[in-house]
Design a protein around this motif. Structure first.
Motif, PDB file in Angstrom:
ATOM      1  N   PHE A  66       0.834  -1.216   0.000  1.00 18.84           N
ATOM      2  CA  PHE A  66       0.000   0.000   0.000  1.00 18.84           C
ATOM      3  C   PHE A  66       0.869   1.267   0.000  1.00 18.84           C
ATOM      4  CE2 PHE A  66      -2.768  -3.264   1.982  1.00 18.84           C
ATOM      5  CZ  PHE A  66      -3.757  -3.287   1.000  1.00 18.84           C
ATOM      6  N   ARG A 132      -9.478   2.100   0.918  1.00 23.58           N
ATOM      7  CA  ARG A 132      -8.600   1.509  -0.100  1.00 23.58           C
ATOM      8  C   ARG A 132      -9.477   0.850  -1.161  1.00 23.58           C
ATOM      9  NH1 ARG A 132      -6.139  -3.915   3.012  1.00 23.58           N
ATOM     10  NH2 ARG A 132      -8.161  -4.798   3.473  1.00 23.58           N
ATOM     11  N   ASN A 170      -3.215  -6.189  -4.697  1.00 22.18           N
ATOM     12  CA  ASN A 170      -3.534  -6.914  -3.459  1.00 22.18           C
ATOM     13  C   ASN A 170      -5.004  -7.304  -3.486  1.00 22.18           C
ATOM     14  OD1 ASN A 170      -2.524  -7.686  -0.698  1.00 22.18           O
ATOM     15  ND2 ASN A 170      -4.378  -6.574  -0.149  1.00 22.18           N
ATOM     16  N   GLU A 171      -5.265  -8.579  -3.308  1.00 23.48           N
ATOM     17  CA  GLU A 171      -6.649  -9.082  -3.219  1.00 23.48           C
ATOM     18  C   GLU A 171      -7.575  -8.365  -4.212  1.00 23.48           C
ATOM     19  OE1 GLU A 171      -7.912  -8.926   0.879  1.00 23.48           O
ATOM     20  OE2 GLU A 171      -6.928 -10.830   1.297  1.00 23.48           O
ATOM     21  N   TYR A 295      -8.102 -16.436   6.579  1.00 32.02           N
ATOM     22  CA  TYR A 295      -8.277 -16.001   7.966  1.00 32.02           C
ATOM     23  C   TYR A 295      -9.297 -16.885   8.661  1.00 32.02           C
ATOM     24  CZ  TYR A 295      -5.459 -12.020   6.752  1.00 32.02           C
ATOM     25  OH  TYR A 295      -4.400 -11.235   6.370  1.00 32.02           O
ATOM     26  N   GLU A 327      -1.229 -14.636   3.184  1.00 30.99           N
ATOM     27  CA  GLU A 327      -1.621 -13.964   4.427  1.00 30.99           C
ATOM     28  C   GLU A 327      -2.423 -14.911   5.297  1.00 30.99           C
ATOM     29  OE1 GLU A 327      -3.921 -10.413   3.886  1.00 30.99           O
ATOM     30  OE2 GLU A 327      -2.643  -9.675   2.281  1.00 30.99           O
ATOM     31  N   TRP A 335     -11.790  -7.456  11.861  1.00 34.80           N
ATOM     32  CA  TRP A 335     -12.872  -7.042  10.967  1.00 34.80           C
ATOM     33  C   TRP A 335     -14.136  -7.883  11.111  1.00 34.80           C
ATOM     34  CZ3 TRP A 335     -13.059 -11.505   8.235  1.00 34.80           C
ATOM     35  CH2 TRP A 335     -11.858 -12.164   7.949  1.00 34.80           C
ATOM     36  N   GLU A 375      -6.351  -0.902  10.889  1.00 40.15           N
ATOM     37  CA  GLU A 375      -6.062  -2.288  11.260  1.00 40.15           C
ATOM     38  C   GLU A 375      -5.130  -2.392  12.465  1.00 40.15           C
ATOM     39  OE1 GLU A 375      -6.992  -4.712   7.262  1.00 40.15           O
ATOM     40  OE2 GLU A 375      -4.975  -3.855   7.376  1.00 40.15           O
ATOM     41  N   HIS A 378      -5.494  -5.482  14.577  1.00 42.58           N
ATOM     42  CA  HIS A 378      -5.319  -6.782  13.919  1.00 42.58           C
ATOM     43  C   HIS A 378      -4.024  -7.375  14.459  1.00 42.58           C
ATOM     44  CE1 HIS A 378      -4.729  -9.700  10.702  1.00 42.58           C
ATOM     45  NE2 HIS A 378      -5.917  -9.397  10.201  1.00 42.58           N
TER      46      HIS A 378
HETATM   47  C1  GAL Z   1      -6.471  -8.847   3.821  1.00 42.13           C
HETATM   48  C2  GAL Z   1      -5.669  -7.741   3.195  1.00 42.13           C
HETATM   49  C3  GAL Z   1      -4.658  -7.157   4.151  1.00 42.13           C
HETATM   50  C4  GAL Z   1      -5.296  -6.904   5.488  1.00 42.13           C
HETATM   51  C5  GAL Z   1      -5.862  -8.195   6.000  1.00 42.13           C
HETATM   52  C6  GAL Z   1      -6.493  -8.094   7.367  1.00 42.13           C
HETATM   53  O1  GAL Z   1      -7.699  -8.976   3.221  1.00 42.13           O
HETATM   54  O2  GAL Z   1      -5.007  -8.198   2.052  1.00 42.13           O
HETATM   55  O3  GAL Z   1      -4.149  -5.961   3.604  1.00 42.13           O
HETATM   56  O4  GAL Z   1      -6.298  -5.958   5.348  1.00 42.13           O
HETATM   57  O5  GAL Z   1      -6.857  -8.628   5.128  1.00 42.13           O
HETATM   58  O6  GAL Z   1      -7.017  -9.333   7.772  1.00 42.13           O
END
Ligand code: GAL
Length: 690
Positions: A66, A132, A170-171, A295, A327, A335, A375, A378
């Motif tokens: 980012f 974003r 990214n994603e 996740y 990730e 979230w 975040e 997180h």
């Molecule tokens: C993903 C994203 C990351 C961060 C992460 C948090 O979806 O690629 O940048 O936001 O989630 O869990």
């Protein structure tokens, strides 16, 4: 642009996907690390980061995801010095860099100066910057500026020797998968003109004779914006296809710049498992390394099964490409409405789950927990409490331990069964106007997958049109949309000796979401051994009794086809309610193979009975005996096999080993029964005898 233009998948390659050898890519080690965002920290912290990374065995850091606003603080003014310094620091410590293009978050100046780049929702409301992913992938201004920052990135630091992988964007499509603006409408129309060639073909495909929707010119066609009621299903289905293609084209355009600069460096972008908006089978073909973000929800009792399914799907997207977790979280996310922490050992067990299912790397979001921003709560590899946090001890411990399991790298996961998955079918099935609008693709897949996971059967996900001959069984969970060629592939698999288990609501419509007329099942109805005469959901929560020929009773829920047997053998019948006496499970012999048609959502006991009829689905008795929560997967090479055993529960579990072996994390010989402690892991190595 379409997926076949010069900048697109087929036109850009200096080195084609799949041309990178696993060995050269990952240098015989499991990759470990995470998203590293040094731009959030003063330079003094960078040195500490590198020290801690070395301590935790980090060997790959994803940098720059980012960073656009820092790399290009004003249009055309660039600042790359800090990035080069970071790459130097990482490189000097022997930490490889997965360098990202920063195009997932355009800077505020871009949104302010070019408001037409901001996406628009189906109601016509524009999104704003301040978060974003606020861009329309069809916007010429966005595309021009995005490709320019990628070119600049390559020009400024692309030659840096620390770079071992390119991470595009990214994603893709994660927050704003669909844009309905005028640019999108223009692009949609030209995509449709290419796809259909003529208006007549489009009108025919979409069935526009219905509700006076006939188009007299392409100029009248719009994206499926807000309408009074159901939008045309063909239009909606094509909008899904078009959007997936458009994001993929953008990825390929960025990839072309990266490949031209460094042909030997593999390219990835982080996928998200079963993510509906993008057809990841098509995406994976364009990647050198398939990577995913996963996740797990520690509050979900079924999280281990769901996570296993995620990894089986990602591994299968391109069966010849290496894959990795880009990730995961070290502990909680921030979230969900309520973000439960991973209990001790869970992060390690989930990391090994990915490795067991074929991953050659496990990375995290993110390296260091942010101080500010959305975040900041997180979890990260380095928490706010730093080295004092128990999370750090788990993170550093795992990183060191992974050095012991390096030989797993590049070995193969062998699956005995295939589960058919199709993004177009998913899109069409979940459009409104169906008998059961609560019939979800992922639910159906999980329904068939769950008992297999429980008994240790490894499953690949396959497209309906890919070769299936190596699988002992093929599972077809409500494959609603099925084209003639896809159907012929399934028929060919069965006739050649395969076993297919086909559930209700399969083969219902063609590639335009038009019903295959006649008894239901379209191109695979000839396999059934029964006629599917009517399709209907059961009242919510209601069950029907299902009686098997030996008198055993199980239950069916959710759905019940009205079936009449033809030449098939009825294995189980409905035993309660208005349709009592009708077949519920029918077996048919076709060619050298057989087909089991299932007219209702059988409960776990019913599915287990069905799976017991198929040798490829028998599973591992040792896994079942160890009790729920124990998982087993085998990775192997021609010489060696690695049996990976995981205990996802908080209690100790005992697993009987078929033969002795060496457990890699402890380097001890194990035989007889093996006790896995709470969330314990074992990797048992055995020589394979010829
Ligand atoms: C993903 C994203 C990351 C961060 C992460 C948090 O979806 O690629 O940048 O936001 O989630 O869990």
């Amino acid at each position: 642009m379409t997926a076949n233009d010069a900048t697109g998948p087929s036109g850009s390659g200096t080195a084609g996907p799949g041309s990178y050898q696993r060995a050269s890519l990952f240098s015989q080690r499991i990759r470990y690390g995470g998203d590293y965002n040094p731009e959030q920290w003063p330079a003094e912290v960078w040195r500490d980061d590198v020290r801690l990374m070395s301590e935790a065995g980090v060997n790959l850091a994803t940098v720059g995801v980012f960073s656009w606003a820092l790399l290009e603080p004003e249009e055309g003014r660039y600042s790359f010095g800090w990035l080069r310094e970071v790459l130097d620091l990482l490189g000097a410590a022997g930490i490889g860099v997965d360098l990202s293009t920063p195009t997932a978050s355009p800077p505020p100046w871009l949104a302010t100066r070019y408001p037409e780049t901001l996406p628009v929702d189906a109601r016509g409301a524009r999104y704003h910057h301040g978060s974003r992913q606020h861009f329309c992938v069809h916007s010429p201004a966005y595309l021009r500026l995005a490709l320019r920052i990628v070119e600049k990135l390559v020009e400024e630091v692309g030659d840096h020797e620390a770079i071992e992988m390119w991470h595009v964007h990214n994603e893709y499509a994660c927050h704003v998968p669909y844009c309905y603006c005028d640019e999108s409408a223009r692009a949609f129309r030209s995509w449709l003109e290419k796809r259909y060639g003529s208006l007549d073909a489009l009108n025919d495909a979409w069935g526009t004779a219905f509700w006076s929707q006939r188009y007299a010119s392409f100029a009248e066609v719009i994206p499926p914006r807000m309408t009074p009621t159901f939008v045309n299903p063909g239009q909606e289905l094509d909008f899904h296809r078009f959007t997936s293609d458009a994001f993929l084209d953008e990825m390929c355009a960025e990839r072309a710049i990266l490949r031209a600069a460094r042909p030997g460096v593999p390219v990835t972008t982080n996928l998200m498992g079963a993510f509906k908006p993008l057809d990841y089978f098509a995406w994976a073909r364009e990647l050198d390394v398939v990577s995913t973000d996963n996740y797990q929800d520690p509050g979900d009792p079924e999280a281990p099964m769901r996570s296993a399914l995620h990894y089986d799907l990602v591994r299968s997207l391109d069966k010849s490409a290496p894959w990795m977790v880009m990730e995961q979280s070290s502990s909680r996310v921030n979230w969900r409405p309520h973000n439960v922490a991973k209990p001790p050992g869970a992060m390690r067990a989930y990391s090994y789950q990915a490795i067991a299912r074929g991953a050659d790397g496990v990375l995290f979001f993110q390296w260091r927990a942010s101080r500010a921003g959305a975040e900041k709560f997180h979890s990260a590899m380095v928490s706010h409490a730093g080295e004092a946090s128990p999370v750090w001890h788990e993170v550093a411990g795992l990183g060191r331990e992974l050095a012991r399991v390096g030989p797993l790298h590049g070995t193969t996961v062998e699956a005995s069964a295939a589960l058919l998955v199709s993004w177009p079918s998913w899109w069409a099935m979940e459009a409104p106007g169906k008998p059961a609008n609560d019939l979800q693709m992922v639910d159906q897949v999980e329904w068939m997958y769950r008992p297999l996971y429980g008994r240790g059967v490894t499953v690949d996900a396959c497209r309906p049109d890919e070769p299936l001959g190596t699988y002992g069984a093929v599972l077809v969970p409500s494959l609603y949309l099925l084209g003639e060629e896809e159907g012929a592939n399934i028929v060919g698999y069965v006739e050649a000796g395969g076993t297919a288990i086909v559930s209700f609501w399969s083969g219902i419509v063609d590639e335009h979401d038009r019903v295959h007329l006649g008894t239901y099942g379209g191109p695979i109805r000839s396999l059934y051994g029964c006629d599917v005469l009517e399709v209907a959901p059961l009242p919510p929560g209601e069950t029907v009794r299902i009686e098997w020929t030996d008198g055993t009773q199980t239950e069916g829920t959710f759905w019940l086809d009205l079936v009449s047997a033809t030449d098939g053998e009825v294995l189980a019948s409905v035993a309660s309610g208005p349709w009592a006496g009708r077949p519920a499970v029918v077996e048919a012999r076709r060619g050298k193979g057989r087909v089991l048609y299932v007219a209702t959502r059988l409960d776990d006991a019913g599915l287990a009975r069905l799976y017991d009829l198929v040798p490829a689905l028998a599973g591992e008795p040792a896994v079942t005996a160890a009790g729920p929560g124990v998982e087993r997967v085998v990775r192997s090479s021609p010489e060696v096999s690695y049996e990976i055993l995981l205990n996802h529960t908080g209690d100790a579990r005992t697993v009987q080993l078929a033969s002795p072996g060496v457990e890699l994390t402890t380097d001890r010989t194990v035989e007889g029964s093996l006790v896995l402690g709470s969330r314990g892991v074992a990797v048992v190595r055995r020589e394979r005898r010829p």
